[in-house]
Design a protein around this motif. Structure first.
Motif, PDB file in Angstrom:
ATOM      1  N   CYS A 237      70.210 -13.721  -4.867  1.00 12.08           N
ATOM      2  CA  CYS A 237      71.537 -13.330  -4.964  1.00 12.08           C
ATOM      3  C   CYS A 237      72.111 -12.805  -3.893  1.00 12.08           C
ATOM      4  O   CYS A 237      73.217 -13.023  -3.449  1.00 12.08           O
ATOM      5  CB  CYS A 237      71.596 -12.046  -6.108  1.00 12.08           C
ATOM      6  SG  CYS A 237      71.410 -12.534  -7.731  1.00 12.08           S
ATOM      7  N   GLY A 238      71.398 -12.110  -2.979  1.00 12.43           N
ATOM      8  CA  GLY A 238      71.874 -11.851  -1.850  1.00 12.43           C
ATOM      9  C   GLY A 238      71.965 -12.808  -0.805  1.00 12.43           C
ATOM     10  O   GLY A 238      73.021 -12.851   0.076  1.00 12.43           O
ATOM     11  N   VAL A 239      71.375 -13.878  -1.000  1.00 13.60           N
ATOM     12  CA  VAL A 239      71.321 -14.957  -0.055  1.00 13.60           C
ATOM     13  C   VAL A 239      72.668 -15.799  -0.488  1.00 13.60           C
ATOM     14  O   VAL A 239      73.594 -16.306   0.389  1.00 13.60           O
ATOM     15  CB  VAL A 239      70.382 -16.126  -0.239  1.00 13.60           C
ATOM     16  CG1 VAL A 239      70.410 -17.406   0.468  1.00 13.60           C
ATOM     17  CG2 VAL A 239      69.032 -15.431   0.407  1.00 13.60           C
ATOM     18  N   VAL A 240      72.870 -15.881  -1.660  1.00 12.45           N
ATOM     19  CA  VAL A 240      74.343 -16.591  -2.176  1.00 12.45           C
ATOM     20  C   VAL A 240      75.601 -15.808  -1.647  1.00 12.45           C
ATOM     21  O   VAL A 240      76.304 -16.355  -1.357  1.00 12.45           O
ATOM     22  CB  VAL A 240      74.272 -16.740  -3.623  1.00 12.45           C
ATOM     23  CG1 VAL A 240      75.539 -17.012  -4.371  1.00 12.45           C
ATOM     24  CG2 VAL A 240      73.010 -17.452  -4.136  1.00 12.45           C
ATOM     25  N   LEU A 241      75.449 -14.387  -1.936  1.00 11.00           N
ATOM     26  CA  LEU A 241      76.577 -13.708  -1.312  1.00 11.00           C
ATOM     27  C   LEU A 241      76.974 -13.624   0.074  1.00 11.00           C
ATOM     28  O   LEU A 241      77.846 -13.952   0.483  1.00 11.00           O
ATOM     29  CB  LEU A 241      76.217 -12.135  -1.757  1.00 11.00           C
ATOM     30  CG  LEU A 241      76.395 -11.748  -3.203  1.00 11.00           C
ATOM     31  CD1 LEU A 241      75.779 -10.439  -3.431  1.00 11.00           C
ATOM     32  CD2 LEU A 241      77.820 -11.721  -3.747  1.00 11.00           C
ATOM     33  N   SER A 242      75.554 -13.696   0.753  1.00  6.37           N
ATOM     34  CA  SER A 242      75.664 -13.937   2.312  1.00  6.37           C
ATOM     35  C   SER A 242      76.198 -15.267   2.666  1.00  6.37           C
ATOM     36  O   SER A 242      77.127 -15.436   3.382  1.00  6.37           O
ATOM     37  CB  SER A 242      74.772 -13.657   3.071  1.00  6.37           C
ATOM     38  OG  SER A 242      74.750 -13.641   4.255  1.00  6.37           O
ATOM     39  N   ALA A 243      75.878 -16.231   1.888  1.00 13.11           N
ATOM     40  CA  ALA A 243      76.338 -17.784   2.294  1.00 13.11           C
ATOM     41  C   ALA A 243      77.823 -17.945   1.883  1.00 13.11           C
ATOM     42  O   ALA A 243      78.562 -18.648   2.786  1.00 13.11           O
ATOM     43  CB  ALA A 243      75.675 -18.663   1.496  1.00 13.11           C
ATOM     44  N   GLU A 250      87.516 -14.700   4.257  1.00  8.89           N
ATOM     45  CA  GLU A 250      88.362 -13.853   3.494  1.00  8.89           C
ATOM     46  C   GLU A 250      88.498 -14.267   2.078  1.00  8.89           C
ATOM     47  O   GLU A 250      88.854 -13.631   1.332  1.00  8.89           O
ATOM     48  CB  GLU A 250      89.565 -13.907   4.170  1.00  8.89           C
ATOM     49  CG  GLU A 250      89.848 -13.263   5.418  1.00  8.89           C
ATOM     50  CD  GLU A 250      89.351 -14.241   6.408  1.00  8.89           C
ATOM     51  OE1 GLU A 250      89.033 -15.404   6.262  1.00  8.89           O
ATOM     52  OE2 GLU A 250      89.168 -13.733   7.663  1.00  8.89           O
ATOM     53  N   GLN A 251      88.155 -15.491   1.673  1.00 10.21           N
ATOM     54  CA  GLN A 251      88.248 -15.940   0.377  1.00 10.21           C
ATOM     55  C   GLN A 251      87.231 -15.364  -0.570  1.00 10.21           C
ATOM     56  O   GLN A 251      87.144 -15.962  -1.653  1.00 10.21           O
ATOM     57  CB  GLN A 251      88.561 -17.470   0.503  1.00 10.21           C
ATOM     58  CG  GLN A 251      89.978 -17.938   0.712  1.00 10.21           C
ATOM     59  CD  GLN A 251      89.761 -19.306   0.740  1.00 10.21           C
ATOM     60  OE1 GLN A 251      89.245 -20.238   1.770  1.00 10.21           O
ATOM     61  NE2 GLN A 251      90.497 -20.022   0.050  1.00 10.21           N
ATOM     62  N   ALA A 252      85.939 -14.998   0.150  1.00 12.26           N
ATOM     63  CA  ALA A 252      84.813 -14.674  -0.699  1.00 12.26           C
ATOM     64  C   ALA A 252      85.257 -13.509  -1.303  1.00 12.26           C
ATOM     65  O   ALA A 252      85.950 -12.503  -0.892  1.00 12.26           O
ATOM     66  CB  ALA A 252      83.642 -14.387   0.222  1.00 12.26           C
ATOM     67  N   HIS A 253      84.647 -13.318  -2.622  1.00 14.69           N
ATOM     68  CA  HIS A 253      84.826 -11.964  -3.277  1.00 14.69           C
ATOM     69  C   HIS A 253      83.675 -11.023  -3.155  1.00 14.69           C
ATOM     70  O   HIS A 253      83.918  -9.985  -3.928  1.00 14.69           O
ATOM     71  CB  HIS A 253      85.167 -12.479  -4.924  1.00 14.69           C
ATOM     72  CG  HIS A 253      86.284 -13.483  -5.382  1.00 14.69           C
ATOM     73  ND1 HIS A 253      87.685 -12.973  -5.076  1.00 14.69           N
ATOM     74  CD2 HIS A 253      86.221 -14.731  -5.545  1.00 14.69           C
ATOM     75  CE1 HIS A 253      88.536 -14.132  -5.392  1.00 14.69           C
ATOM     76  NE2 HIS A 253      87.573 -15.251  -5.495  1.00 14.69           N
ATOM     77  N   ASN A 254      82.611 -11.440  -2.899  1.00 15.62           N
ATOM     78  CA  ASN A 254      81.691 -10.388  -2.713  1.00 15.62           C
ATOM     79  C   ASN A 254      81.016  -9.998  -3.983  1.00 15.62           C
ATOM     80  O   ASN A 254      80.965  -8.912  -4.521  1.00 15.62           O
ATOM     81  CB  ASN A 254      81.807  -9.319  -2.021  1.00 15.62           C
ATOM     82  CG  ASN A 254      80.655  -8.285  -1.747  1.00 15.62           C
ATOM     83  OD1 ASN A 254      79.448  -8.513  -1.612  1.00 15.62           O
ATOM     84  ND2 ASN A 254      80.979  -7.095  -1.514  1.00 15.62           N
ATOM     85  N   VAL A 283      76.645  -8.587  -9.142  1.00 16.05           N
ATOM     86  CA  VAL A 283      75.944  -7.963  -8.121  1.00 16.05           C
ATOM     87  C   VAL A 283      76.894  -8.180  -7.079  1.00 16.05           C
ATOM     88  O   VAL A 283      77.541  -9.435  -6.794  1.00 16.05           O
ATOM     89  CB  VAL A 283      74.596  -8.823  -8.020  1.00 16.05           C
ATOM     90  CG1 VAL A 283      74.037  -8.215  -6.752  1.00 16.05           C
ATOM     91  CG2 VAL A 283      73.644  -8.438  -9.059  1.00 16.05           C
ATOM     92  N   SER A 284      76.593  -7.320  -6.204  1.00 20.62           N
ATOM     93  CA  SER A 284      77.680  -7.380  -4.801  1.00 20.62           C
ATOM     94  C   SER A 284      76.735  -6.739  -3.703  1.00 20.62           C
ATOM     95  O   SER A 284      75.819  -6.190  -3.929  1.00 20.62           O
ATOM     96  CB  SER A 284      78.977  -6.478  -5.013  1.00 20.62           C
ATOM     97  OG  SER A 284      79.686  -6.988  -6.004  1.00 20.62           O
ATOM     98  N   ALA A 285      77.179  -7.172  -2.426  1.00 18.06           N
ATOM     99  CA  ALA A 285      76.534  -6.854  -1.378  1.00 18.06           C
ATOM    100  C   ALA A 285      77.293  -5.457  -0.777  1.00 18.06           C
ATOM    101  O   ALA A 285      78.370  -5.123  -1.074  1.00 18.06           O
ATOM    102  CB  ALA A 285      76.699  -7.759  -0.069  1.00 18.06           C
TER     103      ALA A 285
END
Length: 426
Positions: A237-243, A250-254, A283-285
């Protein structure tokens, strides 16, 4: 035999013409005959009554699963000549867009991509019928029957309603009933008031990106997670959020949504029972933390949230909210997307690989694509020591080139973190 579709099943079923197909591909190496395959499928239907079902609305437009015991239906098999190792990807995407006739049934079919030695097979199941856990049980039993037509796979005691899942002491508790109705009623009111656009995002072309880790990298990832005191699921999950953040900026939602197997929390649902409802964690970072500290903080958050998951209360609330079904699905279809993707980890698949007549060479991670908003989904599973990934998305949400960049970033982050761990040990 018949039962009403539960809220989650109705959402996945849609109006009966809605495409929401789960695709489960796998590869066999060996020789067997078409008659053996049809026999195995018939035996599956004998065990699992809902594999014979069609869907019919009652006078109140509520859909029911119905099994006509006087008139059997056969699971269709489409045979395709195998020309290469990637044929299963082409056929998987074709099956995403091939609707089921839910009014006739069955809600399951099979594609057989064959040459003289290798068979790539694809189970296609309407998602309203079953989840990933059910699909793996069906696959396990198919292989047993294909190898031994006389194999005893037992007989399912099918789920006929919430009363087969929710313990009577909870289902009949007056306070819990009132609470469920109040929450369900409030949700219905709020969903009616939320303004939603008439049309959602034009999702354009759908696509599938697939990759597989070798045994060494797969094992190193597991060892890294154990040494750090985190689960593989939380790590990924953390890897996906970071990627997503590094590629989409800016288009990522975290935000990543993670389905949770309801069987972990509701022991009434047996491993081999056909069922589609699931629980969900988001899940969010955390800002200001490095990668590993972020993962460890997120692990605490996930553990805390998981401990509070209550499948019984959730189901009772949702069953009190059927009146808001149209508003809810309209919001999902046309509302603004607020998450990066759905991430589903099936974990280690414990299905034997060696049989008398064939070898189960690999199981490709399933894929699913539906109409309810952002189609972006990452599914992973591990079989025979190889971690496997299926990345499903649509050009209208994520351009294909960005998806390829996200895939490369996922791989590089994992390798970088494992490298750091090795350096730290050395």
């Amino acid at each position: 035999m018949r039962r009403k579709l539960l809220f989650g099943e109705r959402m996945l079923h849609g109006d009966g013409n809605t495409l929401f197909n789960a695709v489960i591909p796998f590869r066999l190496r060996g020789v067997f005959f078409e008659a053996d395959l049809h026999h195995a499928l018939e035996k599956l239907q004998e065990k699992h009554p809902w594999l014979n079902a069609f869907v019919k609305d009652d006078e109140k437009q509520r859909p029911w699963f119905i099994v006509d015991e006087a008139q059997s239906v056969k699971i269709p098999v489409r045979i395709v000549k195998r020309t290469g190792d990637d044929d299963w990807q082409t056929e998987s995407q074709k099956e995403w867009h091939t609707p089921f006739d839910t009014a006739k049934g069955p809600l399951i079919r099979l594609v057989w991509i064959k040459d003289d030695v290798v068979s790539d097979m694809i189970f296609v199941i309407h998602h309203c019928l079953c989840d990933g856990g059910s699909a793996m049980s069906i696959l396990t039993e198919l292989l047993q029957l294909l190898d031994d037509p006389n194999a005893d796979i037992g007989k399912e005691d099918p789920i006929k309603g919430v009363e087969d899942i929710i313990p009577p002491a909870i289902l009949n508790n007056r306070k819990k009933q009132i609470k469920a109705k109040l929450i369900g009623g409030l949700a219905t009111l709020v969903l009616r008031l939320i303004p939603v656009k008439k049309n959602g995002v034009d999702r354009k072309n759908d696509y599938l990106i697939h990759w597989k880790f070798d045994r060494e990298l797969s094992k190193d990832l597991v060892v890294y997670c154990k040494s750090a005191g985190i689960t593989v699921n939380t790590m990924l999950c953390g890897v996906v959020l970071s990627a997503f953040k590094q590629v989409r900026k800016e288009q990522a939602h975290n935000k990543v949504s993670c389905p949770v197997d309801i069987r972990r929390f509701a022991p009434e649902i047996k491993k081999d029972q056909i069922f589609a409802f699931g629980l969900m964690l988001v899940v969010s970072a955390y800002p200001g933390l490095d990668f590993l500290d972020n993962i460890k903080a997120r692990q605490k958050h996930v553990d805390k949230k998981s401990a509070k998951l209550d499948p019984y209360a959730t189901m009772m609330m949702m069953e009190s909210a059927h009146a808001c079904m149209d508003n809810f699905t309209n919001l999902l279809k046309n509302g603004k997307s607020s998450n990066d993707c759905m991430f589903s980890n099936l974990g280690k698949i414990d299905i034997p690989h060696q049989y008398q007549l064939f070898e189960l060479e690999t199981i490709f991670s399933p894929s699913v694509i539906g109409p309810l908003g952002n189609t972006t989904t990452l599914v992973t599973s591990t079989y025979r020591g190889h971690m496997d990934f299926s990345f499903i998305a649509s050009e209208g949400f994520i351009p294909y080139e960005e998806a390829l960049a996200i895939k490369d970033k996922i791989i590089s982050i994992i390798k970088e973190q494992i490298g750091h761990a090795v350096i730290a040990v050395v």
